[in-house]
Design a protein around this motif. Structure first.
Motif, short mmCIF file in Angstrom:
data_model
loop_
_atom_site.label_atom_id
_atom_site.label_comp_id
_atom_site.label_asym_id
_atom_site.label_seq_id
_atom_site.Cartn_x
_atom_site.Cartn_y
_atom_site.Cartn_z
N TYR A 194 21.89 -12.30 -25.73
CA TYR A 194 22.99 -12.67 -26.66
C TYR A 194 24.35 -12.23 -26.37
O TYR A 194 24.35 -11.66 -25.14
CB TYR A 194 22.86 -12.01 -28.01
N ASP A 195 25.07 -12.69 -26.94
CA ASP A 195 26.62 -12.24 -26.45
C ASP A 195 26.61 -10.63 -26.95
O ASP A 195 25.67 -10.20 -27.47
CB ASP A 195 27.77 -13.09 -27.18
N ARG A 196 27.88 -10.24 -26.71
CA ARG A 196 27.78 -8.62 -26.78
C ARG A 196 27.66 -8.23 -28.02
O ARG A 196 26.97 -7.24 -28.48
CB ARG A 196 29.14 -8.15 -26.28
N ARG A 197 27.83 -8.95 -29.13
CA ARG A 197 27.87 -8.69 -30.64
C ARG A 197 26.49 -9.13 -31.06
O ARG A 197 26.01 -8.85 -32.47
CB ARG A 197 29.10 -9.24 -31.33
N GLY A 198 25.59 -9.92 -30.37
CA GLY A 198 24.38 -10.42 -30.75
C GLY A 198 24.39 -11.49 -31.94
O GLY A 198 23.44 -11.62 -32.60
N ASN A 199 25.35 -12.35 -31.81
CA ASN A 199 25.40 -13.18 -32.80
C ASN A 199 24.89 -14.70 -32.17
O ASN A 199 24.21 -15.52 -32.93
CB ASN A 199 27.00 -13.66 -33.06
N VAL A 200 25.01 -14.92 -31.07
CA VAL A 200 24.73 -15.99 -30.32
C VAL A 200 23.92 -16.13 -29.16
O VAL A 200 24.02 -15.14 -28.33
CB VAL A 200 25.94 -17.09 -29.78
N TYR A 235 25.89 -8.05 -22.32
CA TYR A 235 25.02 -8.80 -23.25
C TYR A 235 24.02 -7.94 -23.90
O TYR A 235 23.65 -6.74 -23.51
CB TYR A 235 24.41 -9.64 -22.31
N LYS A 238 17.20 -8.86 -26.44
CA LYS A 238 16.04 -8.91 -27.28
C LYS A 238 14.82 -9.18 -26.49
O LYS A 238 14.68 -10.40 -26.02
CB LYS A 238 16.11 -9.63 -28.45
N GLU A 253 15.53 -3.99 -28.44
CA GLU A 253 16.85 -4.33 -27.99
C GLU A 253 16.99 -3.67 -26.75
O GLU A 253 16.91 -2.26 -26.80
CB GLU A 253 17.68 -4.44 -29.07
#
Length: 360
Positions: A194-200, A235, A238, A253
């Motif tokens: 995912y991206d750093r924030r875990g959104n995408v 990044y 997961k 994670e």
């Protein structure tokens, strides 16, 4: 006065018991147990022999009493060995080797350890001993494991060579404990990056190598090598570790750092095994075409040579026939079976037969 006497008596008993304990002999653990052995498997248990006050050498004698499987059990030090003076702890390894034709049963018994002076003429000595309980069960094959720890390495961005893109190489380390009785390993490892924030979800990747199997009752680290084509950056990962194709044994994670090319010292990225399927086709197809063309060329050359040999004229010698007369023992001159046609020419002095001249 009575209280002082009672205190002195308690101290005397404590000191006496302490000296006996220090001079004693024991083992840890006091058992060899395994309920997951199968046919052809091997199990080893380490037993520590403990002495309270090792002021002299002692000889240890081992007696195995496990009905039906005594020949399966072996001691790495042998059935007799020395406990040297000055060593409080002496390790001993008990190995159980199950034969291929062993019955699926439970086997119980004991291993007795007896210590005494190595020199019987040295005088009277007290023999100390201990007992190891043996409880072995032979069952059908079990493939299972536990993941004790995981770790993910830093990697570098993909590198390009001509039209090929060689991805970055993620080394995913796992501490695997084999809790079954057959060699096993995770079937696959999946990383959702995912991206750093875990959104995408930016990328989903799987290991490209076959994860090395861990032997029964062993715990060690294994590695899964996973490609990534992401640019430099941080990044969120997961991960999922699969036991079978559809059973997730462990998930969690981690964070992943992708660094610019040439940053990590001693870093080795993927080779051809990390290329995408389309890039691999650009190597395989031309190679196959070249091989096919080479085979066709060799076949054409072979056919041409074969035809050339067939067309080459062969010189035949004239067949000489000899006829014998019934009344003559000597062979006669061969008869002219196929006379040549006569060729005549009209000359000034008459007719000239040219065929006779040629025969001459």
């Amino acid at each position: 006065m009575y209280k002082r006497f009672l205190i002195l008596a308690v101290l005397f008993i404590f000191i006496t018991d302490a000296s006996v304990a220090l001079a004693g002999f024991g083992i840890t653990p006091p058992y060899v147990r395994n309920d997951k052995l199968t046919q052809g498997s091997t199990f080893t248990q380490e037993i520590i022999l403990v002495r309270g006050d090792p002021v002299e050498d002692l000889k240890a004698e081992i007696t195995i009493n496990v009905p039906g499987i005594e020949e399966w059990i072996s001691i790495d030090r042998g059935n007799e060995f020395l406990l040297p003076a000055g060593e409080k702890q002496v390790p001993m390894r008990v190995t159980v080797s199950v034969p291929q034709n062993a019955a699926y049963e439970r086997y119980k018994g004991s291993i007795r350890i007896r210590t005494l002076s190595p020199d019987p003429a040295s005088g009277v000595s007290i023999a100390l001993g201990a007992q190891i309980d043996v409880d072995i069960r032979v069952v059908d094959e079990i493939r299972d494991f536990e993941v004790k720890r995981v770790q993910i390495s830093e990697t570098e961005e993909p590198r390009r060579f001509w039209w090929f893109e060689f991805p970055g190489k993620i080394q995913f380390s796992m501490g695997i404990e084999n809790t079954g009785n057959a060699p096993t390993a995770p079937s696959r490892v999946q990383l959702d990056i995912y991206d750093r924030r875990g959104n995408v979800v930016l990328e989903t990747s799987y290991n490209v190598n076959k994860i090395e199997e861990v032997l029964p009752f062993e715990t060690r680290d294994t590695q899964a090598f996973i490609p990534t084509r992401l640019p430099p950056g941080a990044y969120l990962v997961k991960y999922s570790i699969f036991r079978f194709e559809d059973e997730v044994k462990r998930s969690g994670e981690l964070t992943l750092s992708v660094l610019p090319q040439g940053t990590l010292a001693g870093y080795e990225g993927f080779g051809i095994d990390g290329l995408s399927f389309s890039d691999k086709l650009t190597i395989i197809i031309p190679a196959v075409v070249i091989v096919v063309l080479a085979l066709i060329s060799m076949l054409v050359i072979f056919i041409r040579r074969k035809n050339t040999r067939r067309r080459k004229p062969t010189r035949r010698l004239p067949r000489e026939e000899v006829y014998e007369d019934e009344d003559d023992d000597y062979p006669k001159r061969p008869r002219q079976t196929d006379p040549q046609p006569r060729r005549v020419v009209q000359g000034a002095h008459g007719v000239v037969d040219l065929s006779r001249r040629n025969n001459r």
